[in-house]
Write a protein that holds these residues in place. Structure first.
Motif: not given
Lengths: 339, 339
Positions: A313-339
């Motif tokens: 929004v704030e960039s004046e430039a009309e660059e037509e470059t788009y990115q896809t940001k991929i976040l890493e999921p994390t496993l939250v270990i709780r009591d429904s599995i062995a640990h």
DNA sequence: TGTCAACACGAAACCGTTTTCGTTGAATAT
DNA sequence: ATATTCAACGAAAACGGTTTCGTGTTGACA
């Protein structure tokens, strides 16, 4: 009732021009000390605040962000909103929330309502109906008008814009792998129909983990729920017939329902049957036993989306470059599995 | 990128004046059939949509509603938002959501941000800090400017405006009465500090029910949690010491935590100890056992708030009459009590 | 042929700002 | 005494609409 005071009012009272007042309030060098002090004092006294609408009209910037999501009574989406709000607010932006309620038409209407000057950009997650239909013209129209769009979670590759997702495939893969590593043999998946981009990716990750192992991947161990609605009977029948020793669910609710059912049957969790869900919501935390989940980091996702959008929004430039940001999921270990 | 088209553009292309175009699009009687058709066809072709900001500036109506709430990752508030959204959207209004995060300062800042023309009115629920402080000047300033305000759930009587609440006292009374009728003798209450208007009312209802009965109301059977944060230990210690046979909790989380603890101790729910919570959220529904709750009807509350606000916004008359709408709570019976 | 509506349209004000581009009057330089 | 500069301010356009109030043209009528 004291009405809002305008530049014109100040100008009249102080017998100067509107432009002088405007400049004085912005501490312009053009204006003499005396005048500036006089104007500023008066403005302060009468608690002058510039009218946002007028400013928006002038510089064609509303400082509003439109957020269109399928649902709000859903932990994941609320955390995303919170993330958006947080970042946007810190940057002086307001957040307009619209709900599509999983309906294509509502999504379109909402976007049209906002696209006529009300907002500087969109942050969206597609409704299930939209993903099912595969019609993204409303998105394309908006981007063609030069309005920036950021898609998160439920995205499509058919629209050129920035995107933020978590690696759903990886999340499902890791969860399934966890089961395998713990010696589980009959691993089931409870998901929704494939047209939802996230469900598709999760199924893929589940499948991949199974194929990499010695276990034979079996289509019949997958239960596809026809909608997002809960159908408790379907889950019961499925679990009753298939008797898996581990279940991966694409959300919390499926998992909690499953757990409740198998517990009533006298099975022990996680010894006899283990569960992993998606979304680190309130349900997982307070379930009994607490549910291990693939956390989607909604707040991070929201922040990231807002960051990307505001940058565009704030960039004046009309660059037509788009990115896809991929976040890493994390496993939250709780009591429904062995640990 | 095709930029938005304006009246001026149409006027230029069709070689008529801007006023003619404006009138033609509004199907004014003043304009000839020919011209109207020409203009309308052109407008349709180029997908003309009037600029909302310009219209807002002109008629001093934004068709935006500002919603300021303490938190969004909270089932009750999201249902309220959904109710607001639903009603507001149907009336052509957009909803701008701001989060105070229980902070007085943020509440003030958010309101100031919105009060300068961005919205036509506020729907709010007070932050805990605001209720603790008892400072409502930011609200008064806004109402004095003639901006309508509707307060819901967490309200104050110090501000003259419309209000929507549920009868928290009645809800707690009915829940407590239910316990008493079922023969429970040692009824505990887990609540938060009294400065929260709702907690206060609920405590009152609990107290009233006890006093009306033969049971002796005992202050030590009330646990006041210092904040909205969960302190599991406090609940455990309390329940461990007091050994009640029924517990009323002012939210779901307290109840679910309590249930989990007593289950681990080997007590049966509801035979040995029964639970009732507030808020008919996802947690109650999927808890094990499912939790009986006093439903607050958030969506109804949101709709009602929006209805009252929009009515004020759209009424020309400056009547200074305010009403307080009190919604009836209902007890949703589930497995955490006998039935 | 002159008068008067009615018709169809345009000019301009207005909403509240920002910003460019004058326009003063005084001080300084020539 | 004239030209130049500068400080300090105002007029006006612009953003994109709506709306009031003209105004020119036409046709009917006397």
């Amino acid at each position: 009732m004291k009405a809002k005071i305008t530049l014109k009012d100040i100008a009249r009272e102080l017998e100067v021009s509107i432009s002088t007042v405007s400049k004085a309030l912005k501490n312009s060098e053009e204006i003499s000390r005396d005048t500036k002090e006089k104007v500023q004092a008066f403005a302060k006294l009468y608690n002058y605040k510039p009218n946002n609408i007028a400013i928006s009209l002038k510089n064609k910037r509303t400082k509003n962000i439109g957020v269109v999501i399928p649902d709000i009574v859903h932990h994941f989406f609320t955390t995303v909103i919170r993330g958006i709000e947080k970042y946007a607010n810190a940057r002086g932006y307001n957040v307009i929330v619209c709900l599509s309620e999983e309906s294509f038409d509502k999504e379109v209407i909402n976007m049209e309502m906002l696209a006529n000057g009300s907002i500087d950009g969109f942050i969206m997650s597609l409704s299930s109906q939209t993903q099912e239909k595969g019609d993204y013209n409303h998105l394309k129209e908006v981007t063609e008008q030069g309005i920036p769009v950021v898609l998160f979670d439920r995205i499509t590759h058919e629209v050129d814009c920035d995107k933020v997702i978590i690696d759903d495939e990886l999340g499902a893969y890791q969860a399934t792998k966890k089961f395998i590593d713990q010696g589980k043999k009959k691993i089931a998946l409870i998901t929704t129909d494939d047209y939802l981009s996230v469900s598709k990716a999760r199924t893929k990750g589940y499948w991949k983990a199974l194929e990499e192992s010695e276990l034979d991947a079996d289509q019949s161990m997958i239960l596809k729920m026809p909608s997002m609605e809960m159908d408790e009977e379907a889950i019961k029948t499925f679990l009753g017939n298939k008797e898996p020793d581990a279940v991966l669910c694409v959300n919390e609710i499926f998992a909690v329902c499953g757990m409740r059912f198998v517990q009533k049957k006298g099975l022990r969790i996680p010894e006899d049957i283990a569960f992993i869900g998606f979304t680190d919501g309130v349900l997982s935390k307070y379930a009994n036993p607490s549910l291990t989940v693939v956390a989607q980091h909604g707040e991070k996702m929201g922040e990231e989306s807002a960051r990307m959008l505001i940058e565009k929004v704030e960039s004046e430039a009309e660059e037509e470059t788009y990115q896809t940001k991929i976040l890493e999921p994390t496993l939250v270990i709780r009591d429904s599995i062995a640990h």
